[in-house]
Design a protein around this motif. Structure first.
Motif, PDB file in Angstrom:
ATOM      1  N   PRO A 189       0.816  -1.217   0.000  1.00  0.00           N
ATOM      2  CA  PRO A 189       0.000   0.000   0.000  1.00  0.00           C
ATOM      3  C   PRO A 189       0.852   1.271   0.000  1.00  0.00           C
ATOM      4  O   PRO A 189       1.750   1.430   0.822  1.00  0.00           O
ATOM      5  N   SER A 190       0.512   2.136  -0.941  1.00  0.00           N
ATOM      6  CA  SER A 190       1.264   3.367  -1.131  1.00  0.00           C
ATOM      7  C   SER A 190       1.226   4.217   0.132  1.00  0.00           C
ATOM      8  O   SER A 190       0.165   4.432   0.721  1.00  0.00           O
ATOM      9  N   GLN A 191       2.389   4.687   0.551  1.00  0.00           N
ATOM     10  CA  GLN A 191       2.582   5.563   1.714  1.00  0.00           C
ATOM     11  C   GLN A 191       2.295   4.864   3.044  1.00  0.00           C
ATOM     12  O   GLN A 191       2.337   5.496   4.085  1.00  0.00           O
ATOM     13  N   ILE A 192       1.967   3.575   3.005  1.00  0.00           N
ATOM     14  CA  ILE A 192       1.841   2.828   4.259  1.00  0.00           C
ATOM     15  C   ILE A 192       3.102   1.981   4.450  1.00  0.00           C
ATOM     16  O   ILE A 192       3.811   2.121   5.442  1.00  0.00           O
ATOM     17  N   GLU A 249      -6.211   9.598   6.386  1.00  0.00           N
ATOM     18  CA  GLU A 249      -5.320  10.364   5.507  1.00  0.00           C
ATOM     19  C   GLU A 249      -3.995   9.625   5.415  1.00  0.00           C
ATOM     20  O   GLU A 249      -3.434   9.208   6.436  1.00  0.00           O
ATOM     21  N   LEU A 250      -3.483   9.505   4.195  1.00  0.00           N
ATOM     22  CA  LEU A 250      -2.162   8.902   4.038  1.00  0.00           C
ATOM     23  C   LEU A 250      -1.113   9.858   4.579  1.00  0.00           C
ATOM     24  O   LEU A 250      -1.243  11.076   4.423  1.00  0.00           O
ATOM     25  N   PRO A 251      -0.055   9.330   5.203  1.00  0.00           N
ATOM     26  CA  PRO A 251       1.013  10.219   5.656  1.00  0.00           C
ATOM     27  C   PRO A 251       1.814  10.734   4.464  1.00  0.00           C
ATOM     28  O   PRO A 251       1.841  10.094   3.413  1.00  0.00           O
ATOM     29  N   PRO A 297       6.894   9.701  14.823  1.00  0.00           N
ATOM     30  CA  PRO A 297       5.478   9.415  15.098  1.00  0.00           C
ATOM     31  C   PRO A 297       4.630   9.399  13.818  1.00  0.00           C
ATOM     32  O   PRO A 297       4.860  10.197  12.906  1.00  0.00           O
ATOM     33  N   ILE A 298       3.679   8.495  13.785  1.00  0.00           N
ATOM     34  CA  ILE A 298       2.718   8.458  12.676  1.00  0.00           C
ATOM     35  C   ILE A 298       1.672   9.533  12.976  1.00  0.00           C
ATOM     36  O   ILE A 298       1.164   9.610  14.099  1.00  0.00           O
ATOM     37  N   PRO A 299       1.368  10.405  11.985  1.00  0.00           N
ATOM     38  CA  PRO A 299       0.477  11.538  12.280  1.00  0.00           C
ATOM     39  C   PRO A 299      -0.919  11.097  12.732  1.00  0.00           C
ATOM     40  O   PRO A 299      -1.385  10.017  12.371  1.00  0.00           O
ATOM     41  N   GLU A 300      -1.549  11.969  13.483  1.00  0.00           N
ATOM     42  CA  GLU A 300      -2.894  11.709  14.020  1.00  0.00           C
ATOM     43  C   GLU A 300      -3.896  11.413  12.902  1.00  0.00           C
ATOM     44  O   GLU A 300      -4.744  10.530  13.025  1.00  0.00           O
ATOM     45  N   ALA A 344     -10.575   3.592   6.369  1.00  0.00           N
ATOM     46  CA  ALA A 344      -9.356   2.810   6.582  1.00  0.00           C
ATOM     47  C   ALA A 344      -8.706   3.249   7.884  1.00  0.00           C
ATOM     48  O   ALA A 344      -9.012   4.316   8.423  1.00  0.00           O
ATOM     49  N   MET A 345      -7.826   2.398   8.396  1.00  0.00           N
ATOM     50  CA  MET A 345      -6.961   2.752   9.524  1.00  0.00           C
ATOM     51  C   MET A 345      -5.771   1.803   9.482  1.00  0.00           C
ATOM     52  O   MET A 345      -5.772   0.854   8.696  1.00  0.00           O
ATOM     53  N   VAL A 346      -4.747   2.081  10.285  1.00  0.00           N
ATOM     54  CA  VAL A 346      -3.632   1.135  10.338  1.00  0.00           C
ATOM     55  C   VAL A 346      -3.422   0.621  11.756  1.00  0.00           C
ATOM     56  O   VAL A 346      -3.670   1.333  12.739  1.00  0.00           O
ATOM     57  N   PHE A 347      -2.990  -0.632  11.818  1.00  0.00           N
ATOM     58  CA  PHE A 347      -2.572  -1.226  13.077  1.00  0.00           C
ATOM     59  C   PHE A 347      -1.054  -1.183  13.133  1.00  0.00           C
ATOM     60  O   PHE A 347      -0.383  -1.684  12.232  1.00  0.00           O
ATOM     61  N   VAL A 348      -0.549  -0.560  14.161  1.00  0.00           N
ATOM     62  CA  VAL A 348       0.900  -0.488  14.358  1.00  0.00           C
ATOM     63  C   VAL A 348       1.241  -1.613  15.323  1.00  0.00           C
ATOM     64  O   VAL A 348       0.932  -1.552  16.514  1.00  0.00           O
ATOM     65  N   GLU A 349       1.860  -2.639  14.748  1.00  0.00           N
ATOM     66  CA  GLU A 349       1.992  -3.888  15.481  1.00  0.00           C
ATOM     67  C   GLU A 349       3.408  -4.028  16.030  1.00  0.00           C
ATOM     68  O   GLU A 349       4.373  -3.965  15.284  1.00  0.00           O
ATOM     69  N   ALA A 350       3.503  -4.211  17.314  1.00  0.00           N
ATOM     70  CA  ALA A 350       4.783  -4.412  18.002  1.00  0.00           C
ATOM     71  C   ALA A 350       5.774  -3.286  17.714  1.00  0.00           C
ATOM     72  O   ALA A 350       6.896  -3.538  17.270  1.00  0.00           O
ATOM     73  N   PRO A 351       5.374  -2.023  17.972  1.00  0.00           N
ATOM     74  CA  PRO A 351       6.315  -0.918  17.710  1.00  0.00           C
ATOM     75  C   PRO A 351       7.604  -1.073  18.509  1.00  0.00           C
ATOM     76  O   PRO A 351       8.652  -0.582  18.088  1.00  0.00           O
TER      77      PRO A 351
END
Ligand code: CU
Length: 566
Positions: free
Chosen positions: A101-104, A418-420, A434-437, A536-543
């Protein structure tokens, strides 16, 4: 464009990095040149087809578990569009920068540039790949991906395989569709498809097309015909590669015994049904026994789009939604064929035959009389039950509302995704930024059991897809059940799992997964228009383990083209 080489000594270090046995594995190589082509998939000349190596749909990828897939993508689009490919359903365990996925998980590949995706294939099953830039895959940039187990769990139950894809189709380009959709005048109604296709072909009424000033060639309208040998059994692999629509699917006169759901092999003796409801992004394998007739008999393969879920308003970019032919068909023809497969593949090669309006077919049942598969009743072969408890929970409400510009946008919890900008989210994670809000995200610790509750108050179902995992579906409400209420709604821990699941209209869904795949994984509605508008949303897994994620040189190179450095 395709070559297969036995594993070489040079590849060994890669395999060791991936941590898999190199015994008998091979590298399956493809080169994909992505460019616009013209064609008549449904009889109407369409110049905005995003093809691979001059073809639509893209090449079929076939490989075995343990192989390494190496796909070289060359962006030849020539109008400045970027491109990426996502490998739908594969976990990319240990290779999160390959997810697409673009920008992810990556910067998008610029025009004129080349990116090599390389990753091991660790899971058997029926998958597909598609662009993950805007709504690009709706104009053709996708293909099927089959990974076979060695051996396959149910190999002894079938002789050969049949691959069927179904999808919606547009005569307008993705760019035109996006521009139209992302304006207040659309009212949030997605671009209405013009046709539905089976194995890349379908039928549009030429009279309507000609009135709209489009070239339409009725004798080019064909459908796939699969010749089968009476008494043989076939593994039918079915993929819905739509940007929007869900289908009812059946094969006249035959039953369908499910053996795989989204890459998960099922236990023996699953209930047998006549039809299946399949949403965008979902896949199934069924056993199809050619025991309903004799040589010469023909049966329809039918995929009927569920129009009642397609919301439209006057002024839609498709000016004649009523002209869409709801049902796309193929044919199963009983014949003395012996073996008719592609070379070195168990897949039956279809012929494409002109649509014959004068023909009638045996046993065309009405949909309302058919017995549909209830997906929650299917049990995986490995019989791993769902975890009885969870460590952390995310509740997601599907919401459509107008933004400050009057644009009706879909979202989870009222925050359109929103894509970062700059580094992709995964690059930010690895670099400790940090990933933006506005890039809605949810963090979880390694090993956590995560429960996600999805409530859908809307009038249509949404196919929810999670990257990086197969999740357990522990609860799925019926249409009209309302929001999830633990006091009122029973969960089911039988172990049903998949990677794309429909949350029904005015209903709820509960899924669980184990956060054991460090990375940044998108969860989104697979109605591409809904994702585009923000669902959409993202899961930030095991940062906490992010620093151990290896950044491939290829990912750095593709980002460097944008002056972004990870
Ligand atoms: Cu949706």
């Amino acid at each position: 464009m395709k070559s297969v080489s036995k594993v070489s000594l040079l590849a060994l270090p890669i395999l060791l990095v991936f941590g898999i046995a190199a015994v008998n594995s091979k590298t399956v190589k493809h080169t994909f040149r992505v460019s616009y082509i013209s064609g008549l998939p449904d009889g109407v000349l369409t110049t905005s087809i995003l093809g691979i190596n001059g073809k639509y749909p893209g090449p079929l990828i076939e490989a075995e578990v343990g192989d390494v897939l190496e796909v070289t993508v060359i962006n030849k689009i020539q109008d400045g569009q970027n491109v990426t490919l996502h490998w739908h359903g594969l976990h990319q365990r240990g290779t999160p920068f390959q997810d697409g996925p673009s920008q992810i998980t990556q910067c998008p590949l610029k025009e004129g540039s080349t990116q090599v995706y390389t990753f091991p294939l660790l899971l058997p099953g029926t998958y597909w790949y598609h662009s993950h830039v805007n709504s690009q895959y709706t104009e053709g940039l996708w293909g099927s991906l089959i990974v076979r187990g060695t051996p396959e769990v149910w190999q002894e139950l079938y002789d050969e395989e049949i691959l069927i894809t179904v999808n919606d189709w547009y005569h307008t380009s993705a760019k035109q569709n996006e521009e139209w959709f992302l304006r207040p005048e659309s009212g949030g109604a997605p671009p209405y498809p013009f046709s539905v296709l089976m194995n890349g072909v379908g039928r549009y009424p030429c009279g309507t097309a000609l009135k709209a000033g489009r070239l339409c060639v009725s004798y080019s309208q064909v459908r796939p015909v699969f010749k089968v040998q009476p008494r043989k059994t076939y593994r039918l692999r079915l993929i819905n590669t739509s940007g929007w629509v869900a289908f009812n699917f059946t094969i006249s006169g035959h039953t369908l015994t499910p053996i795989e759901v989204d890459g998960i092999d099922l236990a023996a003796n699953q209930p047998v049904h006549h039809a299946i409801f399949i949403g965008a992004g979902q896949r199934y394998s069924f056993l199809l026994k050619a025991d309903a007739g004799v040589v010469g008999d023909e049966f329809l393969i039918r995929a009927s789009l569920r129009k009642e879920f397609l919301f439209t308003l006057a002024g839609n970019i498709n000016p004649a939604p009523e002209a869409v032919i709801n049902e796309v068909t193929g044919v199963i023809k009983y014949a003395n064929v012996g073996r008719q497969t592609y070379s070195s593949s168990p897949l039956v090669k279809p012929s494409f035959e002109q649509f014959d309006h004068s023909k009638t077919y045996r046993t065309v049942e009405t949909w309302s009389t058919m017995d549909f598969l209830t997906e929650m009743e299917t049990v995986p072969f490995d019989a791993v039950p769902a975890p009885p408890n969870f460590d952390t929970e995310k509740v997601v409400n599907i919401i459509f509302q107008n933004d400050e510009n009057g644009l009706r946008r879909g979202s989870f919890n009222g925050h359109p995704f929103e894509l970062p900008t700059g580094k992709p989210a995964l690059g930010k994670l690895v670099d400790g930024i940090p990933i933006p809000e506005a890039t809605s995200h949810f963090n979880m610790k390694y090993g956590d059991i995560v429960q996600v509750v999805i409530n859908n108050p809307e009038l249509g179902p949404h196919p929810i897809h999670l990257h990086g995992h197969h999740f357990w579906v522990v609860g799925m409400g019926h249409s009209g059940d309302g929001s999830y209420d633990p006091l009122r709604h029973q969960l089911n821990l039988n172990g049903h799992r998949r990677d794309t699941v429909l949350v029904k209209e005015k209903s709820w869904l509960v899924i669980r997964f184990r956060a054991d795949n460090p990375g940044v994984w998108l969860m989104h509605c697979h109605i591409d228009w809904h994702m585009l508008s923000g669902m959409a949303m993202v899961f930030v897994e095991a940062p906490e383990l992010a620093s151990s994620i290896r950044v491939p040189d290829e990912a750095r190179k593709v980002c460097a083209d944008h002056n972004v450095f990870i």
